[in-house]
Design an enzyme around this catalytic site. Structure first.
Site, PDB file in Angstrom:
ATOM      1  N   THR A  38      -4.701  -0.757  12.348  1.00  0.00           N
ATOM      2  CA  THR A  38      -4.466  -1.121  14.064  1.00  0.00           C
ATOM      3  C   THR A  38      -3.485  -0.270  14.604  1.00  0.00           C
ATOM      4  OG1 THR A  38      -2.974  -2.992  12.746  1.00  0.00           O
ATOM      5  CG2 THR A  38      -5.227  -3.588  13.605  1.00  0.00           C
ATOM      6  N   ASN A  87      -9.781  -1.995   2.116  1.00  0.00           N
ATOM      7  CA  ASN A  87      -8.317  -2.164   1.684  1.00  0.00           C
ATOM      8  C   ASN A  87      -7.321  -2.901   2.537  1.00  0.00           C
ATOM      9  OD1 ASN A  87      -5.451  -1.543   0.350  1.00  0.00           O
ATOM     10  ND2 ASN A  87      -5.421  -0.421   2.296  1.00  0.00           N
ATOM     11  N   SER A 139      -7.004  -8.683  -5.340  1.00  0.00           N
ATOM     12  CA  SER A 139      -5.898  -8.976  -5.764  1.00  0.00           C
ATOM     13  C   SER A 139      -5.896  -9.795  -7.039  1.00  0.00           C
ATOM     14  CB  SER A 139      -4.993  -9.723  -4.550  1.00  0.00           C
ATOM     15  OG  SER A 139      -3.963 -10.183  -5.060  1.00  0.00           O
ATOM     16  N   TYR A 152      -5.237 -16.536   1.201  1.00  0.00           N
ATOM     17  CA  TYR A 152      -5.157 -15.226   0.713  1.00  0.00           C
ATOM     18  C   TYR A 152      -5.670 -15.081  -0.530  1.00  0.00           C
ATOM     19  CZ  TYR A 152      -3.342 -10.289  -0.426  1.00  0.00           C
ATOM     20  OH  TYR A 152      -3.192  -9.113  -1.065  1.00  0.00           O
ATOM     21  N   ALA A 153      -5.632 -16.010  -1.394  1.00  0.00           N
ATOM     22  CA  ALA A 153      -6.240 -15.958  -2.961  1.00  0.00           C
ATOM     23  C   ALA A 153      -7.727 -16.337  -2.677  1.00  0.00           C
ATOM     24  CB  ALA A 153      -5.613 -17.024  -3.793  1.00  0.00           C
ATOM     25  N   ALA A 154      -8.089 -17.382  -1.685  1.00  0.00           N
ATOM     26  CA  ALA A 154      -9.592 -17.477  -1.700  1.00  0.00           C
ATOM     27  C   ALA A 154     -10.321 -16.296  -1.232  1.00  0.00           C
ATOM     28  CB  ALA A 154      -9.878 -18.745  -0.623  1.00  0.00           C
ATOM     29  N   SER A 155      -9.586 -15.487  -0.080  1.00  0.00           N
ATOM     30  CA  SER A 155     -10.321 -14.416   0.527  1.00  0.00           C
ATOM     31  C   SER A 155     -10.519 -13.380  -0.683  1.00  0.00           C
ATOM     32  CB  SER A 155      -9.537 -13.964   1.772  1.00  0.00           C
ATOM     33  OG  SER A 155      -8.262 -13.233   1.187  1.00  0.00           O
ATOM     34  N   LYS A 156      -9.351 -13.067  -1.380  1.00  0.00           N
ATOM     35  CA  LYS A 156      -9.469 -12.018  -2.565  1.00  0.00           C
ATOM     36  C   LYS A 156     -10.455 -12.478  -3.650  1.00  0.00           C
ATOM     37  CE  LYS A 156      -6.776  -9.350  -0.453  1.00  0.00           C
ATOM     38  NZ  LYS A 156      -7.416  -7.959   0.001  1.00  0.00           N
ATOM     39  N   ILE A 185       2.666  -4.629  -6.234  1.00  0.00           N
ATOM     40  CA  ILE A 185       2.866  -3.294  -6.181  1.00  0.00           C
ATOM     41  C   ILE A 185       3.971  -2.946  -5.032  1.00  0.00           C
ATOM     42  CG2 ILE A 185       1.770  -1.242  -4.945  1.00  0.00           C
ATOM     43  CD1 ILE A 185       0.417  -2.513  -7.666  1.00  0.00           C
TER      44      ILE A 185
END
Lengths: 245, 77
Positions: A38, A87, A139, A152-156, A185
């Site tokens: 973006t 990514n 992730s 976030y965890a659901a998306s990953k 990281i």
């Protein structure tokens, strides 16, 4: 080994620490690289650093039309699209009881739905070429869960199931689809942590340190290579032993 | 046989690796010619390229047999 000369790669989130390292690694292996993100300035700075074979392709992944147009722009700029690296990702951390529909939806839209749209859009050129590499950056928390990161965890985790299903469908066409699941990281995102927080994190990691963006990029480079042609539907965990899956 | 039918037949024979005499009017790509669902997508892509037309997904789903393909393409091009 791992020569990508003549291949064209699109990397989303290339303005970030991990995305930038991925773009550099693919470029160093000889690939044309489309840098998407973006924020235009860091993309242009990276393109200038890389020199030839680097193309800036700004895109807001929350915008469905822009996402659909991105692979076409990439093909126009690079003459093809052989390697897709999804990514880009955002977080909207919140304790689950307080998580709003918006916080859920925005993360799912950018991290999972945009990745799906890009995967779908590259199917046609990759099927025609009888060669393709899809690498989705998942992730560790997609496998282990993490408090405050339900969205976030659901998306990953969703990316992993999506990647496996795509891998099934197109394996016979020379297209592989794999995920890379980074642990902690060291990037601008983790720089914000205090030393105490960092120490607490390092204690949970058998390697006793955070990983580097280059260590994720190396995993992506491998999966993008001809040599990894028999690896598909897998998730490569790069986490210093934090979760041995 | 029309020119369109010849060209469609050539694509089907090449892509699915079947005998030319098996590719008859009512031959279903999947049931008779051994195509899988991905093959049917690829056939449609090949038709689009050969004839310079665009076959939308909902139309592509109706193209199940050799005859369907010839009919659709004859009408579209």
């Amino acid at each position: 080994m791992f020569d990508l000369t003549g291949k064209s790669a699109l990397v989303t989130g290339a303005s970030g620490g991990i995305g930038g390292a991925i773009a550099k690694a693919l470029h160093a292996a000889g690939a044309n690289v489309g840098l998407s993100g973006t924020r235009v300035e860091p993309l242009e700075a990276l393109a200038a650093e890389l020199g030839d074979r680097a193309f800036v392709l700004p895109c807001n992944l929350g915008d469905a039309e822009a996402v659909t147009a991105l692979p076409k722009q990439a093909i126009e700029a690079m003459g093809g699209l052989d390697i897709l690296v999804n990514n880009a990702g955002i977080t909207k951390d919140q304790i689950f009881m307080r998580m709003s529909d918006e916080e859920w939806q925005q993360v799912i839209d950018v991290n999972l739905t945009s990745a799906m749209r890009l995967c779908r859009a590259v199917m046609r050129p990759m099927m025609k070429a009888r060669w393709g590499r899809i690498i989705n950056i998942s992730s560790i928390v997609g496998a282990t869960g993490n408090p405050g990161q339900v969205n976030y965890a659901a998306s990953k985790a969703g990316m992993v199931g999506m990647t496996k299903s795509i891998a099934y469908e197109v394996a016979s066409r020379g297209i592989t689809a794999n995920a890379v699941a980074p642990g902690f990281i060291a990037t601008a995102m983790t720089d914000k942590l205090t030393d105490d927080q960092k120490e607490a994190i390092n204690k949970q990691i058998p390697s006793n340190r955070m990983g580097t963006p280059e260590e994720i990029a190396a995993a992506v480079l491998y999966l993008a290579s001809d040599e990894a042609g028999y690896v598909t539907g897998s998730t490569l965990h790069v986490n210093g032993g934090m979760a041995m899956l | 046989m029309s020119d369109v039918a010849d060209r469609v037949k050539k694509i089907v024979v090449e892509h699915l690796g079947v005998e030319e005499d098996k590719v008859v009017e009512n031959a279903s790509f999947i049931d008779d010619l051994g195509a899988d669902s991905l093959d049917t997508v690829e056939l449609v892509m090949a038709f689009e390229e050969e004839f310079g037309i665009e076959i939308p997904d909902d139309a592509a789903e109706t193209i199940q047999s050799f005859g369907d393909a010839v009919k659709f393409i004859s009408e579209a091009s």
